[in-house]
Design a protein around this motif. Structure first.
Motif, mmCIF file in Angstrom:
data_model
loop_
_atom_site.group_PDB
_atom_site.id
_atom_site.type_symbol
_atom_site.label_atom_id
_atom_site.label_comp_id
_atom_site.label_asym_id
_atom_site.label_seq_id
_atom_site.Cartn_x
_atom_site.Cartn_y
_atom_site.Cartn_z
ATOM 1 N N HIS A 169 1.170 -1.370 0.349
ATOM 2 C CA HIS A 169 -0.333 0.141 0.008
ATOM 3 C C HIS A 169 0.964 1.284 -0.276
ATOM 4 O O HIS A 169 1.919 0.924 0.124
ATOM 5 N N SER A 171 0.117 3.616 2.126
ATOM 6 C CA SER A 171 0.816 4.230 3.741
ATOM 7 C C SER A 171 2.224 4.183 4.405
ATOM 8 O O SER A 171 2.889 5.571 4.888
ATOM 9 N N ARG A 195 -0.216 -6.460 -4.555
ATOM 10 C CA ARG A 195 -0.113 -7.359 -4.011
ATOM 11 C C ARG A 195 -0.590 -8.908 -4.701
ATOM 12 O O ARG A 195 -0.928 -8.699 -5.863
ATOM 13 N N HIS A 202 -9.863 -7.298 -8.824
ATOM 14 C CA HIS A 202 -7.994 -6.997 -8.132
ATOM 15 C C HIS A 202 -7.085 -7.670 -8.979
ATOM 16 O O HIS A 202 -7.385 -8.398 -9.712
ATOM 17 N N PHE A 249 -7.891 -0.647 10.755
ATOM 18 C CA PHE A 249 -6.595 -0.637 10.284
ATOM 19 C C PHE A 249 -5.566 -0.500 11.832
ATOM 20 O O PHE A 249 -6.077 0.906 12.173
ATOM 21 N N THR A 252 -5.098 3.445 11.448
ATOM 22 C CA THR A 252 -5.903 4.613 12.123
ATOM 23 C C THR A 252 -6.694 4.051 13.471
ATOM 24 O O THR A 252 -7.060 2.876 13.398
ATOM 25 N N LEU A 290 -14.555 2.271 -2.189
ATOM 26 C CA LEU A 290 -13.456 3.180 -2.673
ATOM 27 C C LEU A 290 -12.042 2.919 -1.856
ATOM 28 O O LEU A 290 -11.174 3.394 -2.384
ATOM 29 N N GLY A 292 -9.587 2.815 1.844
ATOM 30 C CA GLY A 292 -10.035 3.277 3.357
ATOM 31 C C GLY A 292 -9.500 4.384 3.786
ATOM 32 O O GLY A 292 -8.816 5.075 3.432
ATOM 33 N N SER A 293 -9.571 4.105 5.940
ATOM 34 C CA SER A 293 -9.209 5.846 5.607
ATOM 35 C C SER A 293 -9.585 6.122 7.260
ATOM 36 O O SER A 293 -9.879 4.766 8.352
ATOM 37 N N GLY A 294 -9.278 6.728 8.383
ATOM 38 C CA GLY A 294 -9.218 6.982 9.541
ATOM 39 C C GLY A 294 -8.248 8.097 10.436
ATOM 40 O O GLY A 294 -7.567 8.906 9.282
ATOM 41 N N ALA A 315 -6.039 10.188 7.525
ATOM 42 C CA ALA A 315 -5.116 9.352 6.575
ATOM 43 C C ALA A 315 -6.589 8.796 6.004
ATOM 44 O O ALA A 315 -7.619 8.494 6.306
ATOM 45 N N GLY A 317 -6.547 6.168 1.774
ATOM 46 C CA GLY A 317 -6.089 5.158 0.845
ATOM 47 C C GLY A 317 -7.134 4.640 0.074
ATOM 48 O O GLY A 317 -7.724 4.471 0.245
ATOM 49 N N ARG A 322 -9.395 0.513 -9.332
ATOM 50 C CA ARG A 322 -10.981 1.285 -9.061
ATOM 51 C C ARG A 322 -11.848 2.345 -9.808
ATOM 52 O O ARG A 322 -13.015 2.498 -10.071
ATOM 53 N N LEU A 333 -10.772 -4.917 -14.596
ATOM 54 C CA LEU A 333 -9.566 -4.921 -13.934
ATOM 55 C C LEU A 333 -8.356 -4.597 -15.091
ATOM 56 O O LEU A 333 -7.524 -4.413 -15.128
HETATM 57 C C1 FA5 Z 1 -5.088 -0.401 2.046
HETATM 58 O O1 FA5 Z 1 -4.294 -0.762 1.470
HETATM 59 C C2 FA5 Z 1 -4.454 1.152 3.223
HETATM 60 N N1 FA5 Z 1 -3.483 1.302 3.179
HETATM 61 C C3 FA5 Z 1 -5.907 2.127 3.400
HETATM 62 C C4 FA5 Z 1 -5.713 3.044 4.287
HETATM 63 C C5 FA5 Z 1 -4.614 4.420 4.633
HETATM 64 C C6 FA5 Z 1 -6.445 3.242 5.227
HETATM 65 C C7 FA5 Z 1 -5.126 5.186 4.970
HETATM 66 C C8 FA5 Z 1 -6.854 3.938 6.367
HETATM 67 C C9 FA5 Z 1 -5.863 4.844 6.129
HETATM 68 P P1 FA5 Z 1 -7.456 -1.390 1.407
HETATM 69 O O2 FA5 Z 1 -6.544 -2.826 1.323
HETATM 70 O O3 FA5 Z 1 -8.764 -1.253 2.192
HETATM 71 O O4 FA5 Z 1 -6.827 -0.935 2.569
HETATM 72 O O5 FA5 Z 1 -7.149 -1.188 0.061
HETATM 73 C C10 FA5 Z 1 -7.025 0.451 0.134
HETATM 74 C C11 FA5 Z 1 -7.766 -0.195 -1.796
HETATM 75 O O6 FA5 Z 1 -7.445 0.223 -2.546
HETATM 76 C C12 FA5 Z 1 -8.990 -0.791 -1.559
HETATM 77 O O7 FA5 Z 1 -10.126 -0.388 -0.993
HETATM 78 C C13 FA5 Z 1 -9.455 -0.392 -3.400
HETATM 79 O O8 FA5 Z 1 -9.865 0.411 -3.836
HETATM 80 C C14 FA5 Z 1 -8.176 -1.574 -3.520
HETATM 81 N N2 FA5 Z 1 -7.055 -2.629 -3.730
HETATM 82 C C15 FA5 Z 1 -7.000 -3.280 -2.873
HETATM 83 N N3 FA5 Z 1 -6.558 -4.508 -3.067
HETATM 84 C C16 FA5 Z 1 -6.369 -4.330 -4.498
HETATM 85 C C17 FA5 Z 1 -6.039 -5.047 -5.944
HETATM 86 N N4 FA5 Z 1 -5.750 -6.534 -5.870
HETATM 87 N N5 FA5 Z 1 -6.173 -4.771 -6.770
HETATM 88 C C18 FA5 Z 1 -7.423 -3.402 -7.002
HETATM 89 N N6 FA5 Z 1 -7.610 -2.571 -6.244
HETATM 90 C C19 FA5 Z 1 -7.308 -2.864 -5.129
#
Ligand code: FA5
Length: 351
Positions: A169, A171, A195, A202, A249, A252, A290, A292-294, A315, A317, A322, A333
């Motif tokens: 990520h 972050s 990932r 994904h 998370f 956050t 869409l 994640g935040s906090g 913050a 992300g 998407r 995707l």
């Molecule tokens: C995070 O990666 C956290 N770092 C986000 C965050 C930042 C939270 C700051 C709080 C504060 P998450 O694993 O949910 O969270 O991924 C964030 C976004 O990335 C998802 O909502 C989704 O839109 C996108 N995402 C996740 N995995 C994939 C993937 N394999 N392919 C495309 N988009 C993806």
């Protein structure tokens, strides 16, 4: 025999005649080949006496055939050079041209919207140290949340402990920027993340934009206003409906996940596409996650070298790919990374 053979080769009128001669001399049933076969039945003495002459004949014939063939080829080339002309006045064939990729387009739009809101752009490495990607974000070595990220690890030991990895990520850029620049801060960090994950929503490489605001007296209301303002500007619609879900998370506290409502529409070619607007709870609608935040966890602020009693922040992300799907109506995707210009043109991305 040698003289006769060489004379016939020299007299051959065209490549076909030359080929017929080659078959008659050196082919399986050819006269020179037949002579070569007699060597096997000879006594050693006889072979020593006649062998060199027969071998010499074969070599001379082969050489004469090769040079005659070359002469025909050279003559043919000279003829073509003399008769063919390049018409420099003809228009050149149309070369395929590329276009802006939807992800780049969305990245640019986002940077512009956030610049208007006073955010600077920060960056960090894609090959990241375990400490920045996890530990400093309140995910120590044995933390269960690490398992949710399907991380690609390198065998190399990271300077700050653990293994080097492809960042999962954006972050870690929060931590790097707080350590490098202190507070107050208002940044976005766009970039590639990785990932081990693959289906219609994904891909193993995708794009995120991180947002981070650190200041005095920042609260959840600032986060909600920022997200609503930017999503309305990005989708150019006032009827955008956001759903804030309590989430978790490690970095956050409290954490919220933000979904956006969309309607499912059939296209004339029978595919279904998602069109933004309205609540996802209506019939024929849905919610798409869409971002994640906090509010930034006190421990993260501390590990980033700041005093959490003085500085707070929020913050977020978000998944850039998407966002692009939603804005431009793509349904898979994975097609984003096939490099197919026809696919781009179908969604309106042409030169
Ligand atoms: C995070 O990666 C956290 N770092 C986000 C965050 C930042 C939270 C700051 C709080 C504060 P998450 O694993 O949910 O969270 O991924 C964030 C976004 O990335 C998802 O909502 C989704 O839109 C996108 N995402 C996740 N995995 C994939 C993937 N394999 N392919 C495309 N988009 C993806």
């Amino acid at each position: 025999m040698k003289r006769e053979a060489l004379a016939a080769i020299a007299a051959a009128a065209d490549p076909a005649a030359l080929e017929a001669l080659r078959v008659g001399l050196l082919g399986k049933q050819g006269s020179v080949s037949a002579l070569l076969k007699t060597l096997g039945a000879m006594s050693p003495e006889e072979r020593q006496a006649k062998g060199p002459a027969i071998q010499g004949l074969r070599e001379a014939v082969a050489e004469a055939l090769a040079s005659a063939k070359q002469a025909f080829e050279a003559a043919e080339l000279a003829e073509r050079l003399a008769t063919e002309r390049v018409d420099l006045t003809l228009p050149a064939p149309e070369a395929a041209r590329g276009s802006v990729h939807p992800v780049s387009q969305v990245m640019d739009e986002l940077a512009e919207i956030f610049a208007d809101l006073g955010f600077a752009v920060a960056t960090g490495p894609e090959i990241e140290d375990d400490w920045y990607n996890f530990t400093a974000l309140n995910m120590p070595e044995s933390h269960p949340a690490r398992a949710m990220h399907d991380t690609f690890y390198f065998p190399d030991q990271a300077p700050k402990g653990g293994k080097m990895l492809l960042r999962t990520h954006t972050s870690p850029v929060q931590v790097r920027t707080m350590l490098a620049e202190g507070a107050p801060l208002r940044i976005i960090a766009p970039g590639r993340v990785y990932r081990s994950d693959s289906d219609a929503t994904h891909t193993p490489m995708f794009h995120q934009i991180e947002g981070l605001v650190i200041d005095r007296d920042i609260h959840l209301g600032h986060l909600k206003w920022t997200l609503e303002t930017f999503l309305k500007a990005f989708f150019e619609r006032e009827d955008i409906v956001l759903r804030l879900r309590p989430s978790y998370f490690p970095f956050t506290e409290p954490s919220v996940e933000v979904d956006v409502g969309f309607a499912i529409e059939k296209t004339p070619d029978g595919r279904s596409r998602r069109v933004l607007g309205g609540s996802g709870d209506e019939p024929g609608h849905g919610w798409m996650e869409l971002l994640g935040s906090g509010m930034v966890n006190r421990r993260v602020i501390e590990m980033s070298g700041l005093d959490p009693n003085e500085w707070q922040g929020f913050a977020f992300g978000l998944g850039v790919d998407r966002l692009a799907m939603l804005k431009y109506g793509m349904d898979d995707l994975r097609a984003f990374f096939d490099g197919d210009a026809r696919w781009l043109a179908h969604y309106g991305f042409s030169p």
